[in-house]
Design a protein around this motif. Sequence first.
Motif, short mmCIF file in Angstrom:
data_model
loop_
_atom_site.label_atom_id
_atom_site.label_comp_id
_atom_site.label_asym_id
_atom_site.label_seq_id
_atom_site.Cartn_x
_atom_site.Cartn_y
_atom_site.Cartn_z
N ILE A 137 -23.35 -29.22 163.61
CA ILE A 137 -22.78 -29.00 162.50
C ILE A 137 -22.13 -27.67 162.22
O ILE A 137 -21.14 -27.70 161.39
CB ILE A 137 -23.67 -29.36 161.39
N MET A 138 -22.85 -26.56 162.55
CA MET A 138 -22.16 -25.41 162.33
C MET A 138 -21.18 -24.94 163.28
O MET A 138 -20.77 -23.65 163.22
CB MET A 138 -23.38 -24.37 162.27
N GLY A 139 -20.78 -25.75 164.35
CA GLY A 139 -19.79 -25.47 165.30
C GLY A 139 -20.29 -24.60 166.28
O GLY A 139 -19.41 -24.09 167.04
N ARG A 140 -21.67 -24.85 166.77
CA ARG A 140 -22.10 -24.07 167.94
C ARG A 140 -22.64 -24.86 168.88
O ARG A 140 -23.31 -24.24 169.65
CB ARG A 140 -22.97 -22.99 167.27
N MET A 196 -14.21 -30.75 162.73
CA MET A 196 -14.94 -30.53 161.46
C MET A 196 -15.16 -29.14 161.11
O MET A 196 -15.69 -28.21 161.68
CB MET A 196 -16.14 -31.47 161.92
N SER A 197 -14.99 -28.84 159.78
CA SER A 197 -15.10 -27.38 159.26
C SER A 197 -16.40 -27.00 159.02
O SER A 197 -17.24 -27.84 158.91
CB SER A 197 -14.28 -27.28 157.79
N THR A 198 -16.68 -25.71 159.11
CA THR A 198 -17.94 -25.22 159.18
C THR A 198 -18.48 -25.33 157.62
O THR A 198 -17.75 -24.82 156.78
CB THR A 198 -18.16 -23.76 159.89
N PRO A 199 -19.60 -25.71 157.43
CA PRO A 199 -20.25 -25.55 155.90
C PRO A 199 -20.12 -24.17 155.27
O PRO A 199 -20.37 -23.33 156.17
CB PRO A 199 -21.63 -26.40 156.09
N PRO A 200 -20.16 -24.38 154.05
CA PRO A 200 -19.85 -22.79 153.31
C PRO A 200 -21.25 -21.98 153.32
O PRO A 200 -21.43 -21.02 152.72
CB PRO A 200 -19.36 -23.28 152.25
#
Length: 362
Positions: free
Chosen positions: A311-314, A1-5
């Motif tokens: 969600i932020m990939g952390r 899943m890509s990190t939101p902008p």
Amino acid sequence: MSTPPRWPLRVGLVGYGFAGRTFHAPLINATPGLELVAVCSGQRDAVLRDCPQVAVTATPDALFALPDLDMVVIATPNTTHADLAIAALRAGLHVVVDKPFTITLEQARAVAQMAHSRERFLSVFQNRRWDSDFLGIRNLIATGQVGRVTELESRMDRFRPQVRDRWRETDAAGSGLWFDLGPHMADQALQLFGLPDHVQASLACLRDNACGDDWAQVLLIYGKRRVSLHCSLLAAWAGPRFVVHGTRGTILKHHADQQENQLRAGMRPGDPGWGDDPDGMLVFDGTDTPRTLPAPPGDQRIYYAMLRDAIMGRGHNPVPPIQAVALMAVMETCILSSQRQMALPLPLTEQEKQDWHQAWQH
């Protein structure tokens, strides 16, 4: 899943009844990196009085269509959870569903599959994993204070002798006390001990004119361990929140976490005293005098902070879909057990069991 902008994540809330108003809005607003930007509710004035910065929509579809929304929280009546979660996922949003996740295991699997296919985060608001009472009991068990746990009793009792005119107290699907409090107690048990071998349950309507169940006694069977879950709406004197027996002693926790009471009273997360629990835990080792240990502070904001980081990939989703599916298997099987008056195994596939154990290890 890509990190939101962007930072913070923009959040929409569907429903502004007790759960949305008391729990979700305050916790979201108190979590750095999350911004509550929209609420779907028919109580426009109440929403704007509490959250004047938000947009208010009349329908969930209107909220899902708002531009630049990242995540939506579903805090509506139980029967609507599955359809609203699927609609939000189709709109490309990450989704939080208040407990119970759905009202059937079939629905739970369908929503989880939709999240997987859309590559969106799906999570369930199991806020009571971060209650002071549960955190304290979990720590004492993990550090071996009573040796091997042989029995745990978890109680959530209330005294509401009059049946109220609300959907939770009808005989509709997804109503009743088991669906209201059962998800908390069963989820905590699964977090402590894993999936049970069998469940045996008795659900009943004990109040005059009751339509939905207002009493539940559930036994989770784990080899040589037994976990008892009890809730009632006719308990003017509530029993202890937790009792844990083990091979080296007993833990007793009389009173429950105070965060709900604090939120009801107008305290906000992060205020002085937030999550503090003055009720200590008693540890008995067979002598006359127990040891008293302080309960750690509770902080339900941790759920939203962990989800934000995931969600932020952390980090990891604090309540991933497979845990929600497994819990619905417990909930549904307990209803069948009560109807059939017998112990039943969970109807999970071997793959679901493996996925659950993998998620549990995180």
